[in-house]
Write a protein that holds these residues in place. Sequence first.
Motif, PDB file in Angstrom:
ATOM      1  N   GLN A 110      -4.333   0.142  -5.433  1.00  0.00           N
ATOM      2  CA  GLN A 110      -5.332   1.448  -6.842  1.00  0.00           C
ATOM      3  C   GLN A 110      -6.906   0.864  -6.564  1.00  0.00           C
ATOM      4  OE1 GLN A 110      -1.933  -0.391  -9.495  1.00  0.00           O
ATOM      5  NE2 GLN A 110      -1.331   1.550  -9.489  1.00  0.00           N
ATOM      6  N   GLU A 111      -6.814  -0.863  -6.730  1.00  0.00           N
ATOM      7  CA  GLU A 111      -8.260  -0.560  -6.332  1.00  0.00           C
ATOM      8  C   GLU A 111      -8.690  -0.137  -5.359  1.00  0.00           C
ATOM      9  OE1 GLU A 111      -7.146  -6.006  -7.372  1.00  0.00           O
ATOM     10  OE2 GLU A 111      -8.215  -5.052  -5.470  1.00  0.00           O
ATOM     11  N   ILE A 112      -8.350  -0.127  -4.539  1.00  0.00           N
ATOM     12  CA  ILE A 112      -8.840   0.815  -3.473  1.00  0.00           C
ATOM     13  C   ILE A 112      -9.489   2.280  -3.722  1.00  0.00           C
ATOM     14  CG2 ILE A 112      -9.295   2.074  -1.085  1.00  0.00           C
ATOM     15  CD1 ILE A 112      -7.972  -0.521  -0.392  1.00  0.00           C
ATOM     16  N   LYS A 118      -1.194   2.630   5.964  1.00  0.00           N
ATOM     17  CA  LYS A 118      -1.516   2.811   7.306  1.00  0.00           C
ATOM     18  C   LYS A 118      -3.427   3.462   7.015  1.00  0.00           C
ATOM     19  CE  LYS A 118      -2.120   5.104  11.856  1.00  0.00           C
ATOM     20  NZ  LYS A 118      -1.660   6.620  12.095  1.00  0.00           N
ATOM     21  N   LEU A 119      -3.993   3.685   6.106  1.00  0.00           N
ATOM     22  CA  LEU A 119      -5.923   3.835   6.005  1.00  0.00           C
ATOM     23  C   LEU A 119      -6.068   2.546   6.063  1.00  0.00           C
ATOM     24  CD1 LEU A 119      -5.456   7.182   3.127  1.00  0.00           C
ATOM     25  CD2 LEU A 119      -6.726   7.110   5.017  1.00  0.00           C
ATOM     26  N   TRP A 120      -5.550   2.340   4.893  1.00  0.00           N
ATOM     27  CA  TRP A 120      -6.400   0.319   4.390  1.00  0.00           C
ATOM     28  C   TRP A 120      -6.025  -0.977   4.819  1.00  0.00           C
ATOM     29  CZ3 TRP A 120      -5.866   3.627   0.190  1.00  0.00           C
ATOM     30  CH2 TRP A 120      -6.698   4.612   0.056  1.00  0.00           C
ATOM     31  N   GLY A 121      -4.429  -0.522   5.273  1.00  0.00           N
ATOM     32  CA  GLY A 121      -3.146  -2.108   6.046  1.00  0.00           C
ATOM     33  C   GLY A 121      -3.414  -2.722   4.714  1.00  0.00           C
ATOM     34  N   VAL A 122      -3.719  -1.520   2.961  1.00  0.00           N
ATOM     35  CA  VAL A 122      -3.189  -2.745   2.301  1.00  0.00           C
ATOM     36  C   VAL A 122      -1.017  -2.807   2.811  1.00  0.00           C
ATOM     37  CG1 VAL A 122      -4.666  -2.336   0.989  1.00  0.00           C
ATOM     38  CG2 VAL A 122      -3.134  -0.867   0.670  1.00  0.00           C
ATOM     39  N   THR A 123      -0.567  -3.785   1.985  1.00  0.00           N
ATOM     40  CA  THR A 123       0.772  -3.714   1.149  1.00  0.00           C
ATOM     41  C   THR A 123       0.973  -3.604  -0.342  1.00  0.00           C
ATOM     42  OG1 THR A 123       0.539  -5.821   1.559  1.00  0.00           O
ATOM     43  CG2 THR A 123       1.043  -5.063   3.548  1.00  0.00           C
ATOM     44  N   SER A 124       0.206  -3.996  -1.266  1.00  0.00           N
ATOM     45  CA  SER A 124       1.082  -3.908  -2.168  1.00  0.00           C
ATOM     46  C   SER A 124      -0.156  -2.744  -3.025  1.00  0.00           C
ATOM     47  CB  SER A 124       0.018  -5.162  -2.982  1.00  0.00           C
ATOM     48  OG  SER A 124      -0.932  -5.130  -3.528  1.00  0.00           O
ATOM     49  N   PRO A 125       0.497  -2.721  -4.790  1.00  0.00           N
ATOM     50  CA  PRO A 125       0.140  -1.013  -5.495  1.00  0.00           C
ATOM     51  C   PRO A 125      -0.925  -1.781  -5.705  1.00  0.00           C
ATOM     52  CG  PRO A 125       2.902  -1.161  -5.251  1.00  0.00           C
ATOM     53  CD  PRO A 125       2.267  -2.519  -3.838  1.00  0.00           C
ATOM     54  N   ARG A 181       0.814   8.074  -5.285  1.00  0.00           N
ATOM     55  CA  ARG A 181       2.462   7.494  -5.384  1.00  0.00           C
ATOM     56  C   ARG A 181       2.347   5.786  -4.648  1.00  0.00           C
ATOM     57  NH1 ARG A 181       7.007  11.020  -3.407  1.00  0.00           N
ATOM     58  NH2 ARG A 181       6.865  13.039  -4.576  1.00  0.00           N
ATOM     59  N   PHE A 182       2.728   5.335  -5.937  1.00  0.00           N
ATOM     60  CA  PHE A 182       2.264   3.672  -5.385  1.00  0.00           C
ATOM     61  C   PHE A 182       3.765   3.490  -5.041  1.00  0.00           C
ATOM     62  CE2 PHE A 182      -0.912   5.193  -7.520  1.00  0.00           C
ATOM     63  CZ  PHE A 182      -2.877   4.677  -6.960  1.00  0.00           C
ATOM     64  N   THR A 183       4.713   3.637  -4.397  1.00  0.00           N
ATOM     65  CA  THR A 183       5.967   2.858  -4.096  1.00  0.00           C
ATOM     66  C   THR A 183       5.929   4.020  -2.519  1.00  0.00           C
ATOM     67  OG1 THR A 183       6.907   5.181  -4.525  1.00  0.00           O
ATOM     68  CG2 THR A 183       7.105   3.364  -6.191  1.00  0.00           C
ATOM     69  N   PHE A 184       7.370   3.972  -1.597  1.00  0.00           N
ATOM     70  CA  PHE A 184       6.840   3.834  -0.353  1.00  0.00           C
ATOM     71  C   PHE A 184       7.720   4.923  -0.398  1.00  0.00           C
ATOM     72  CE2 PHE A 184       4.942  -0.302   0.489  1.00  0.00           C
ATOM     73  CZ  PHE A 184       4.296  -0.009   0.990  1.00  0.00           C
ATOM     74  N   ASP A 185       7.635   5.854  -0.974  1.00  0.00           N
ATOM     75  CA  ASP A 185       8.579   7.137  -0.760  1.00  0.00           C
ATOM     76  C   ASP A 185       7.987   8.448   0.083  1.00  0.00           C
ATOM     77  OD1 ASP A 185      10.146   9.334  -1.869  1.00  0.00           O
ATOM     78  OD2 ASP A 185      10.198   8.656  -3.835  1.00  0.00           O
ATOM     79  N   ASN A 186       8.352   8.807   0.750  1.00  0.00           N
ATOM     80  CA  ASN A 186       7.776   9.723   1.480  1.00  0.00           C
ATOM     81  C   ASN A 186       8.765  11.115   1.258  1.00  0.00           C
ATOM     82  OD1 ASN A 186       6.552   8.549   3.146  1.00  0.00           O
ATOM     83  ND2 ASN A 186       7.975   8.168   4.177  1.00  0.00           N
ATOM     84  N   PHE A 223       0.925  11.937  -0.680  1.00  0.00           N
ATOM     85  CA  PHE A 223       0.088  10.367  -0.387  1.00  0.00           C
ATOM     86  C   PHE A 223       0.571   9.265  -1.340  1.00  0.00           C
ATOM     87  CE2 PHE A 223      -3.300  14.028  -1.451  1.00  0.00           C
ATOM     88  CZ  PHE A 223      -3.562  13.999   0.176  1.00  0.00           C
ATOM     89  N   ASN A 224       1.835   8.249  -0.238  1.00  0.00           N
ATOM     90  CA  ASN A 224       2.649   6.818  -1.605  1.00  0.00           C
ATOM     91  C   ASN A 224       1.840   5.644  -0.452  1.00  0.00           C
ATOM     92  OD1 ASN A 224       4.610   6.575   0.770  1.00  0.00           O
ATOM     93  ND2 ASN A 224       4.395   8.486   1.023  1.00  0.00           N
ATOM     94  N   MET A 225       2.571   4.975  -0.775  1.00  0.00           N
ATOM     95  CA  MET A 225       2.466   3.493  -0.002  1.00  0.00           C
ATOM     96  C   MET A 225       2.135   3.472   1.519  1.00  0.00           C
ATOM     97  SD  MET A 225       1.482   1.384  -2.420  1.00  0.00           S
ATOM     98  CE  MET A 225       0.956   0.154  -1.069  1.00  0.00           C
ATOM     99  N   ASN A 226       2.906   4.232   1.622  1.00  0.00           N
ATOM    100  CA  ASN A 226       3.363   4.344   3.166  1.00  0.00           C
ATOM    101  C   ASN A 226       1.428   4.625   3.677  1.00  0.00           C
ATOM    102  OD1 ASN A 226       6.284   3.759   3.989  1.00  0.00           O
ATOM    103  ND2 ASN A 226       6.254   5.189   2.842  1.00  0.00           N
ATOM    104  N   THR A 227       1.394   5.907   3.628  1.00  0.00           N
ATOM    105  CA  THR A 227      -0.179   7.234   3.715  1.00  0.00           C
ATOM    106  C   THR A 227      -1.309   5.188   3.418  1.00  0.00           C
ATOM    107  OG1 THR A 227       0.489   8.115   2.479  1.00  0.00           O
ATOM    108  CG2 THR A 227      -1.841   8.638   2.922  1.00  0.00           C
ATOM    109  N   PHE A 228      -1.435   4.953   2.500  1.00  0.00           N
ATOM    110  CA  PHE A 228      -2.253   4.051   2.156  1.00  0.00           C
ATOM    111  C   PHE A 228      -2.228   2.619   3.237  1.00  0.00           C
ATOM    112  CE2 PHE A 228      -0.635   5.340  -2.301  1.00  0.00           C
ATOM    113  CZ  PHE A 228      -1.998   6.609  -2.653  1.00  0.00           C
TER     114      PHE A 228
END
Length: 367
Positions: free
Chosen positions: A115-117, A104-111, A176-181, A97-102
Amino acid sequence: QKPFDYLIVGSGLYGAVFAHEAQKHQKKCLVIDKRDHLGGNVYCEAVEGINVHKYGAHIFHTNDKAIWDYVNRFVTFNRYTNSPLANYKGDLYNLPFNMNTFYKLWGVTSPQEAQEIIASQTKKYQVKTPKNLEEQALSLVGEDIYYKLIKGYTEKQWGRKAVDLPAFIIKRLPLRFTFDNNYFNDTYQGIPIGGYNKLIEGLLKDVVCKTGVDYFLDKTHWDQMADTIVFTGKIDEFYGYCHGKLEYRSLRFEHETLDQPNYQGNAVVNYTDAETPYTRVLEHKHFEFGKQNKTVITREYPLEAAAGNEPYYPINNAKNSDLYKKYKAMAANDEVIFGGRLAEYKYYDMHQVIAAALSKTKSLFGS
Ligand code: FAD
Protein backbone atom coordinates in the motif's frame (compact mmCIF):
# COMPACT_ATOMS: atom_id res chain seq x y z
CA GLN A 1 -52.10 -21.03 -39.37
CA LYS A 2 -48.31 -20.80 -39.21
CA PRO A 3 -46.37 -23.98 -38.36
CA PHE A 4 -44.54 -22.52 -35.32
CA ASP A 5 -45.40 -20.18 -32.48
CA TYR A 6 -41.88 -18.72 -32.37
CA LEU A 7 -39.12 -18.35 -34.91
CA ILE A 8 -35.92 -17.74 -32.95
CA VAL A 9 -33.15 -16.17 -34.99
CA GLY A 10 -29.84 -17.09 -33.31
CA SER A 11 -28.97 -20.16 -31.25
CA GLY A 12 -26.72 -18.47 -28.69
CA LEU A 13 -27.60 -18.56 -25.00
CA TYR A 14 -30.45 -16.06 -25.37
CA GLY A 15 -32.10 -17.96 -28.21
CA ALA A 16 -31.48 -21.38 -26.65
CA VAL A 17 -32.88 -20.42 -23.23
CA PHE A 18 -35.87 -18.70 -24.83
CA ALA A 19 -36.62 -21.76 -26.98
CA HIS A 20 -36.26 -24.14 -24.04
CA GLU A 21 -38.63 -22.18 -21.82
CA ALA A 22 -41.17 -21.54 -24.59
CA GLN A 23 -41.23 -25.19 -25.52
CA LYS A 24 -41.70 -26.08 -21.84
CA HIS A 25 -44.89 -24.04 -22.06
CA GLN A 26 -46.14 -25.99 -25.07
CA LYS A 27 -45.06 -23.35 -27.61
CA LYS A 28 -43.65 -24.72 -30.84
CA CYS A 29 -40.26 -23.19 -31.65
CA LEU A 30 -38.00 -23.12 -34.68
CA VAL A 31 -34.41 -21.96 -34.11
CA ILE A 32 -32.26 -20.85 -37.04
CA ASP A 33 -28.62 -19.79 -37.06
CA LYS A 34 -26.44 -18.51 -39.86
CA ARG A 35 -23.37 -20.27 -38.49
CA ASP A 36 -22.89 -23.95 -39.24
CA HIS A 37 -23.31 -24.86 -35.56
CA LEU A 38 -25.53 -24.09 -32.59
CA GLY A 39 -24.53 -22.20 -29.46
CA GLY A 40 -23.41 -18.78 -30.70
CA ASN A 41 -20.24 -17.60 -29.06
CA VAL A 42 -20.12 -20.30 -26.40
CA TYR A 43 -19.68 -23.01 -29.05
CA CYS A 44 -16.73 -25.38 -28.53
CA GLU A 45 -15.01 -27.41 -31.23
CA ALA A 46 -13.55 -30.77 -30.21
CA VAL A 47 -9.90 -31.06 -31.33
CA GLU A 48 -7.76 -33.98 -30.09
CA GLY A 49 -10.41 -34.60 -27.43
CA ILE A 50 -10.07 -31.02 -26.16
CA ASN A 51 -13.01 -28.60 -26.12
CA VAL A 52 -11.67 -25.55 -27.93
CA HIS A 53 -13.50 -22.33 -27.09
CA LYS A 54 -13.84 -21.27 -30.70
CA TYR A 55 -14.89 -17.68 -29.94
CA GLY A 56 -12.59 -16.93 -27.03
CA ALA A 57 -12.28 -18.08 -23.41
CA HIS A 58 -15.67 -18.52 -21.77
CA ILE A 59 -15.67 -18.86 -18.00
CA PHE A 60 -19.01 -19.10 -16.29
CA HIS A 61 -19.36 -17.10 -13.09
CA THR A 62 -22.33 -15.79 -11.15
CA ASN A 63 -23.57 -14.82 -7.71
CA ASP A 64 -27.08 -15.87 -8.59
CA LYS A 65 -27.81 -19.32 -7.18
CA ALA A 66 -30.95 -19.70 -9.30
CA ILE A 67 -28.92 -19.21 -12.52
CA TRP A 68 -26.19 -21.56 -11.30
CA ASP A 69 -28.78 -24.24 -10.48
CA TYR A 70 -30.46 -23.63 -13.84
CA VAL A 71 -27.33 -24.29 -15.93
CA ASN A 72 -26.32 -27.24 -13.74
CA ARG A 73 -29.63 -28.92 -14.60
CA PHE A 74 -28.34 -29.40 -18.14
CA VAL A 75 -24.67 -30.16 -17.49
CA THR A 76 -22.50 -30.41 -14.38
CA PHE A 77 -19.93 -27.64 -14.02
CA ASN A 78 -16.41 -28.30 -12.76
CA ARG A 79 -14.56 -26.21 -10.14
CA TYR A 80 -12.36 -24.29 -12.59
CA THR A 81 -11.16 -21.01 -11.07
CA ASN A 82 -9.98 -18.29 -13.39
CA SER A 83 -6.50 -17.19 -12.30
CA PRO A 84 -4.83 -15.64 -15.35
CA LEU A 85 -1.18 -14.71 -15.60
CA ALA A 86 0.41 -11.68 -17.23
CA ASN A 87 3.57 -12.15 -19.28
CA TYR A 88 5.54 -8.90 -19.50
CA LYS A 89 8.72 -9.31 -21.54
CA GLY A 90 9.16 -12.89 -20.27
CA ASP A 91 8.38 -12.20 -16.60
CA LEU A 92 5.18 -13.68 -15.17
CA TYR A 93 2.83 -11.84 -12.81
CA ASN A 94 -0.40 -13.00 -11.20
CA LEU A 95 -3.69 -11.33 -12.05
CA PRO A 96 -5.87 -9.75 -10.80
CA PHE A 97 -3.47 -7.36 -9.06
CA ASN A 98 -2.93 -8.93 -5.64
CA MET A 99 -0.22 -9.60 -3.08
CA ASN A 100 1.39 -12.22 -5.37
CA THR A 101 1.68 -9.52 -8.06
CA PHE A 102 3.10 -6.98 -5.61
CA TYR A 103 5.60 -9.53 -4.24
CA LYS A 104 6.84 -10.18 -7.78
CA LEU A 105 6.97 -6.46 -8.64
CA TRP A 106 8.63 -5.14 -5.49
CA GLY A 107 9.57 -8.09 -3.25
CA VAL A 108 7.10 -6.86 -0.61
CA THR A 109 5.60 -9.45 1.72
CA SER A 110 3.08 -7.37 3.68
CA PRO A 111 -0.06 -5.50 2.55
CA GLN A 112 1.18 -2.37 4.32
CA GLU A 113 4.43 -2.28 2.31
CA ALA A 114 2.47 -2.74 -0.92
CA GLN A 115 0.00 0.00 0.00
CA GLU A 116 2.86 2.38 0.79
CA ILE A 117 4.50 1.83 -2.58
CA ILE A 118 1.23 2.31 -4.44
CA ALA A 119 0.46 5.47 -2.44
CA SER A 120 3.92 6.89 -3.24
CA GLN A 121 3.50 6.10 -6.95
CA THR A 122 -0.04 7.45 -7.33
CA LYS A 123 0.50 10.65 -5.29
CA LYS A 124 1.73 12.89 -8.09
CA TYR A 125 -1.09 11.81 -10.42
CA GLN A 126 -3.96 12.88 -8.17
CA VAL A 127 -5.32 15.44 -10.62
CA LYS A 128 -8.96 16.47 -10.32
CA THR A 129 -10.12 15.23 -13.70
CA PRO A 130 -7.86 12.79 -15.55
CA LYS A 131 -7.69 13.85 -19.21
CA ASN A 132 -7.22 10.38 -20.62
CA LEU A 133 -6.92 6.68 -19.77
CA GLU A 134 -3.20 6.95 -18.98
CA GLU A 135 -3.72 9.69 -16.39
CA GLN A 136 -6.65 7.80 -14.91
CA ALA A 137 -4.71 4.52 -14.58
CA LEU A 138 -1.62 6.22 -13.13
CA SER A 139 -3.77 7.94 -10.52
CA LEU A 140 -5.29 4.58 -9.51
CA VAL A 141 -2.32 2.18 -9.48
CA GLY A 142 0.88 4.13 -10.09
CA GLU A 143 3.73 3.69 -12.55
CA ASP A 144 4.95 0.11 -12.14
CA ILE A 145 1.60 -1.62 -12.48
CA TYR A 146 0.52 0.73 -15.24
CA TYR A 147 3.63 0.49 -17.43
CA LYS A 148 4.17 -3.26 -16.98
CA LEU A 149 0.67 -4.66 -16.77
CA ILE A 150 -1.83 -2.19 -18.26
CA LYS A 151 -0.45 0.16 -20.90
CA GLY A 152 0.69 -2.27 -23.63
CA TYR A 153 -2.30 -4.57 -23.24
CA THR A 154 -4.83 -1.74 -23.34
CA GLU A 155 -3.21 -0.03 -26.32
CA LYS A 156 -3.21 -3.32 -28.28
CA GLN A 157 -6.80 -3.97 -27.29
CA TRP A 158 -8.07 -0.59 -28.46
CA GLY A 159 -5.58 -0.03 -31.28
CA ARG A 160 -4.92 3.44 -29.89
CA LYS A 161 -2.45 5.13 -27.53
CA ALA A 162 -3.60 5.29 -23.91
CA VAL A 163 -3.24 9.08 -23.98
CA ASP A 164 -5.77 9.14 -26.83
CA LEU A 165 -8.30 6.95 -25.02
CA PRO A 166 -10.98 8.46 -22.78
CA ALA A 167 -10.49 8.13 -19.02
CA PHE A 168 -13.95 6.59 -18.46
CA ILE A 169 -12.88 3.26 -20.03
CA ILE A 170 -11.15 2.49 -16.73
CA LYS A 171 -13.45 3.39 -13.87
CA ARG A 172 -11.74 1.35 -11.19
CA LEU A 173 -8.72 -0.91 -11.06
CA PRO A 174 -9.29 -3.28 -8.17
CA LEU A 175 -6.22 -3.93 -6.01
CA ARG A 176 -6.35 -6.90 -3.69
CA PHE A 177 -4.19 -6.93 -0.61
CA THR A 178 -4.50 -10.67 -0.11
CA PHE A 179 -2.66 -13.56 -1.78
CA ASP A 180 -5.70 -14.44 -3.89
CA ASN A 181 -5.39 -15.13 -7.63
CA ASN A 182 -9.09 -15.90 -8.17
CA TYR A 183 -10.06 -13.42 -10.89
CA PHE A 184 -13.79 -13.35 -10.19
CA ASN A 185 -15.44 -12.41 -6.91
CA ASP A 186 -18.54 -14.48 -7.63
CA THR A 187 -19.71 -17.35 -5.42
CA TYR A 188 -20.20 -19.75 -8.33
CA GLN A 189 -17.69 -20.35 -11.08
CA GLY A 190 -16.79 -23.18 -13.45
CA ILE A 191 -16.77 -24.75 -16.88
CA PRO A 192 -19.32 -27.32 -18.08
CA ILE A 193 -17.79 -30.81 -17.88
CA GLY A 194 -17.65 -31.91 -21.52
CA GLY A 195 -17.87 -28.34 -22.82
CA TYR A 196 -20.52 -25.68 -23.47
CA ASN A 197 -22.08 -27.67 -26.31
CA LYS A 198 -23.57 -29.94 -23.64
CA LEU A 199 -25.39 -26.96 -22.17
CA ILE A 200 -26.73 -25.89 -25.56
CA GLU A 201 -27.70 -29.48 -26.50
CA GLY A 202 -29.59 -29.78 -23.21
CA LEU A 203 -31.42 -26.51 -23.79
CA LEU A 204 -32.28 -27.27 -27.41
CA LYS A 205 -33.15 -30.95 -26.98
CA ASP A 206 -36.49 -31.50 -28.76
CA VAL A 207 -36.39 -28.06 -30.42
CA VAL A 208 -36.36 -27.91 -34.23
CA CYS A 209 -33.08 -26.23 -35.26
CA LYS A 210 -31.57 -25.32 -38.62
CA THR A 211 -27.99 -24.13 -38.98
CA GLY A 212 -26.27 -22.44 -41.92
CA VAL A 213 -29.29 -20.23 -42.68
CA ASP A 214 -29.17 -16.47 -42.63
CA TYR A 215 -32.55 -14.98 -41.74
CA PHE A 216 -32.01 -11.99 -44.01
CA LEU A 217 -31.34 -14.07 -47.11
CA ASP A 218 -34.97 -15.22 -47.11
CA LYS A 219 -36.74 -13.08 -44.54
CA THR A 220 -40.17 -13.39 -46.14
CA HIS A 221 -39.99 -17.17 -46.03
CA TRP A 222 -38.89 -17.29 -42.39
CA ASP A 223 -41.44 -14.69 -41.30
CA GLN A 224 -44.18 -16.99 -42.60
CA MET A 225 -42.96 -19.83 -40.39
CA ALA A 226 -44.09 -18.45 -37.02
CA ASP A 227 -46.47 -16.04 -35.32
CA THR A 228 -43.71 -14.24 -33.42
CA ILE A 229 -40.06 -13.60 -34.23
CA VAL A 230 -37.41 -13.58 -31.51
CA PHE A 231 -34.39 -11.85 -32.99
CA THR A 232 -30.94 -12.16 -31.39
CA GLY A 233 -28.83 -10.87 -34.30
CA LYS A 234 -27.68 -7.27 -34.87
CA ILE A 235 -30.49 -4.77 -34.38
CA ASP A 236 -29.03 -2.29 -36.90
CA GLU A 237 -28.93 -5.03 -39.53
CA PHE A 238 -32.57 -5.89 -38.77
CA TYR A 239 -33.52 -2.33 -39.69
CA GLY A 240 -31.30 -2.28 -42.79
CA TYR A 241 -28.76 0.04 -41.07
CA CYS A 242 -31.24 2.86 -41.76
CA HIS A 243 -29.72 5.12 -39.08
CA GLY A 244 -26.13 3.92 -39.66
CA LYS A 245 -23.95 1.10 -38.32
CA LEU A 246 -23.34 0.35 -34.66
CA GLU A 247 -19.63 -0.18 -33.98
CA TYR A 248 -17.99 -3.20 -32.36
CA ARG A 249 -14.50 -4.20 -31.37
CA SER A 250 -13.52 -7.50 -32.90
CA LEU A 251 -10.94 -10.26 -32.35
CA ARG A 252 -9.06 -12.70 -34.52
CA PHE A 253 -8.34 -16.15 -33.13
CA GLU A 254 -5.38 -18.20 -34.30
CA HIS A 255 -5.77 -21.81 -33.13
CA GLU A 256 -2.82 -24.19 -33.10
CA THR A 257 -2.49 -27.86 -32.09
CA LEU A 258 0.85 -28.67 -30.48
CA ASP A 259 2.41 -32.08 -30.14
CA GLN A 260 3.09 -31.70 -26.42
CA PRO A 261 0.90 -32.26 -23.39
CA ASN A 262 1.32 -28.88 -21.70
CA TYR A 263 2.34 -25.56 -23.27
CA GLN A 264 1.91 -22.86 -20.65
CA GLY A 265 0.55 -24.62 -17.54
CA ASN A 266 -2.42 -22.25 -17.31
CA ALA A 267 -5.62 -21.66 -19.31
CA VAL A 268 -5.08 -17.92 -19.82
CA VAL A 269 -1.87 -15.90 -20.16
CA ASN A 270 -2.12 -12.19 -21.06
CA TYR A 271 0.74 -10.56 -22.96
CA THR A 272 0.99 -7.06 -21.55
CA ASP A 273 3.95 -5.69 -23.53
CA ALA A 274 3.42 -3.57 -26.65
CA GLU A 275 5.65 -5.68 -28.94
CA THR A 276 3.81 -9.05 -28.80
CA PRO A 277 1.02 -8.62 -31.36
CA TYR A 278 -1.52 -10.78 -29.54
CA THR A 279 -3.17 -9.95 -26.23
CA ARG A 280 -3.73 -13.43 -24.83
CA VAL A 281 -2.82 -17.07 -25.28
CA LEU A 282 -5.42 -19.62 -24.22
CA GLU A 283 -4.60 -23.25 -23.56
CA HIS A 284 -8.00 -24.90 -23.65
CA LYS A 285 -7.32 -28.22 -21.94
CA HIS A 286 -6.69 -26.46 -18.62
CA PHE A 287 -10.34 -25.29 -18.49
CA GLU A 288 -11.25 -28.93 -17.95
CA PHE A 289 -8.01 -30.23 -16.36
CA GLY A 290 -7.34 -32.25 -19.55
CA LYS A 291 -4.73 -35.01 -19.62
CA GLN A 292 -4.51 -35.48 -23.42
CA ASN A 293 -1.10 -36.04 -25.07
CA LYS A 294 -1.53 -33.00 -27.29
CA THR A 295 -2.65 -29.48 -26.54
CA VAL A 296 -4.50 -26.72 -28.40
CA ILE A 297 -3.61 -23.08 -27.92
CA THR A 298 -5.28 -19.94 -29.26
CA ARG A 299 -3.61 -16.61 -29.81
CA GLU A 300 -6.07 -13.75 -29.52
CA TYR A 301 -5.42 -10.71 -31.72
CA PRO A 302 -7.40 -7.50 -31.33
CA LEU A 303 -9.05 -6.39 -34.53
CA GLU A 304 -10.51 -3.12 -35.68
CA ALA A 305 -14.25 -3.14 -36.07
CA ALA A 306 -14.72 -3.36 -39.82
CA ALA A 307 -17.10 -4.92 -42.28
CA GLY A 308 -16.82 -8.71 -42.28
CA ASN A 309 -15.19 -8.90 -38.82
CA GLU A 310 -17.23 -10.69 -36.15
CA PRO A 311 -18.88 -8.14 -33.88
CA TYR A 312 -17.76 -8.94 -30.33
CA TYR A 313 -17.71 -5.98 -27.97
CA PRO A 314 -20.11 -3.04 -28.33
CA ILE A 315 -18.27 0.29 -28.25
CA ASN A 316 -20.36 2.20 -25.77
CA ASN A 317 -19.50 5.78 -26.65
CA ALA A 318 -21.95 8.65 -27.07
CA LYS A 319 -22.23 8.19 -30.84
CA ASN A 320 -23.17 4.51 -30.60
CA SER A 321 -25.48 5.03 -27.62
CA ASP A 322 -27.44 7.67 -29.58
CA LEU A 323 -27.60 5.39 -32.58
CA TYR A 324 -28.78 2.45 -30.52
CA LYS A 325 -31.53 4.60 -28.97
CA LYS A 326 -32.93 5.22 -32.45
CA TYR A 327 -33.07 1.52 -33.23
CA LYS A 328 -34.52 0.77 -29.80
CA ALA A 329 -37.31 3.26 -30.46
CA MET A 330 -38.11 1.44 -33.71
CA ALA A 331 -38.07 -1.90 -31.88
CA ALA A 332 -40.53 -0.60 -29.29
CA ASN A 333 -43.16 -0.28 -32.06
CA ASP A 334 -42.44 -3.72 -33.48
CA GLU A 335 -44.02 -7.10 -32.75
CA VAL A 336 -40.57 -8.69 -32.84
CA ILE A 337 -38.87 -9.63 -29.56
CA PHE A 338 -35.26 -8.41 -29.51
CA GLY A 339 -32.88 -10.10 -27.06
CA GLY A 340 -29.23 -10.88 -26.41
CA ARG A 341 -25.96 -9.03 -26.87
CA LEU A 342 -26.35 -8.07 -30.55
CA ALA A 343 -30.03 -7.14 -30.50
CA GLU A 344 -29.69 -5.09 -27.30
CA TYR A 345 -26.23 -3.76 -28.22
CA LYS A 346 -25.01 -4.61 -24.76
CA TYR A 347 -22.11 -6.53 -23.27
CA TYR A 348 -23.73 -9.42 -21.47
CA ASP A 349 -21.89 -12.08 -19.50
CA MET A 350 -23.38 -15.55 -19.92
CA HIS A 351 -25.24 -15.53 -16.61
CA GLN A 352 -26.71 -12.14 -17.47
CA VAL A 353 -27.94 -13.16 -20.90
CA ILE A 354 -29.54 -16.28 -19.39
CA ALA A 355 -31.21 -14.11 -16.73
CA ALA A 356 -32.48 -11.73 -19.43
CA ALA A 357 -33.98 -14.58 -21.47
CA LEU A 358 -35.57 -16.13 -18.37
CA SER A 359 -37.05 -12.81 -17.35
CA LYS A 360 -38.55 -12.37 -20.81
CA THR A 361 -40.05 -15.86 -20.93
CA LYS A 362 -41.38 -15.46 -17.40
CA SER A 363 -43.17 -12.27 -18.45
CA LEU A 364 -44.68 -14.11 -21.44
CA PHE A 365 -45.50 -17.54 -20.01
CA GLY A 366 -45.25 -17.23 -16.23
CA SER A 367 -42.65 -19.19 -14.29
P1 FAD B 1 -24.51 -14.98 -29.42
O1 FAD B 1 -23.86 -16.07 -28.67
O2 FAD B 1 -23.65 -14.10 -30.23
O3 FAD B 1 -25.62 -15.62 -30.37
C1 FAD B 1 -26.22 -14.93 -31.43
C2 FAD B 1 -26.42 -15.90 -32.56
O4 FAD B 1 -27.23 -15.28 -33.58
C3 FAD B 1 -25.12 -16.29 -33.26
O5 FAD B 1 -24.98 -17.70 -33.25
C4 FAD B 1 -25.28 -15.76 -34.68
O6 FAD B 1 -24.69 -16.61 -35.66
C5 FAD B 1 -26.79 -15.72 -34.83
N1 FAD B 1 -27.25 -14.78 -35.85
C6 FAD B 1 -26.95 -13.46 -35.94
N2 FAD B 1 -27.53 -12.93 -37.03
C7 FAD B 1 -28.21 -13.92 -37.65
C8 FAD B 1 -28.97 -14.00 -38.83
N3 FAD B 1 -29.16 -12.94 -39.61
N4 FAD B 1 -29.53 -15.19 -39.18
C9 FAD B 1 -29.33 -16.30 -38.43
N5 FAD B 1 -28.59 -16.28 -37.28
C10 FAD B 1 -28.03 -15.11 -36.90
N6 FAD B 1 -19.32 -14.34 -20.80
C11 FAD B 1 -19.03 -14.88 -19.59
O7 FAD B 1 -19.94 -15.01 -18.73
N7 FAD B 1 -17.76 -15.30 -19.29
C12 FAD B 1 -16.74 -15.20 -20.18
O8 FAD B 1 -15.60 -15.59 -19.86
C13 FAD B 1 -17.01 -14.62 -21.46
N8 FAD B 1 -16.03 -14.48 -22.37
C14 FAD B 1 -16.31 -13.90 -23.58
C15 FAD B 1 -15.27 -13.76 -24.50
C16 FAD B 1 -15.52 -13.17 -25.73
C17 FAD B 1 -14.41 -13.02 -26.72
C18 FAD B 1 -16.83 -12.70 -26.03
C19 FAD B 1 -17.12 -12.03 -27.35
C20 FAD B 1 -17.87 -12.86 -25.12
C21 FAD B 1 -17.62 -13.46 -23.89
N9 FAD B 1 -18.64 -13.65 -22.96
C22 FAD B 1 -18.35 -14.20 -21.73
C23 FAD B 1 -20.03 -13.25 -23.26
C24 FAD B 1 -20.87 -14.38 -23.88
O9 FAD B 1 -20.28 -14.80 -25.09
C25 FAD B 1 -22.29 -13.86 -24.14
O10 FAD B 1 -22.91 -13.53 -22.94
C26 FAD B 1 -23.24 -14.82 -24.86
O11 FAD B 1 -22.61 -15.56 -25.84
C27 FAD B 1 -24.36 -14.02 -25.49
O12 FAD B 1 -25.33 -14.86 -26.08
P2 FAD B 1 -26.29 -14.29 -27.20
O13 FAD B 1 -27.30 -15.35 -27.46
O14 FAD B 1 -26.78 -12.94 -26.83
O15 FAD B 1 -25.36 -14.03 -28.47
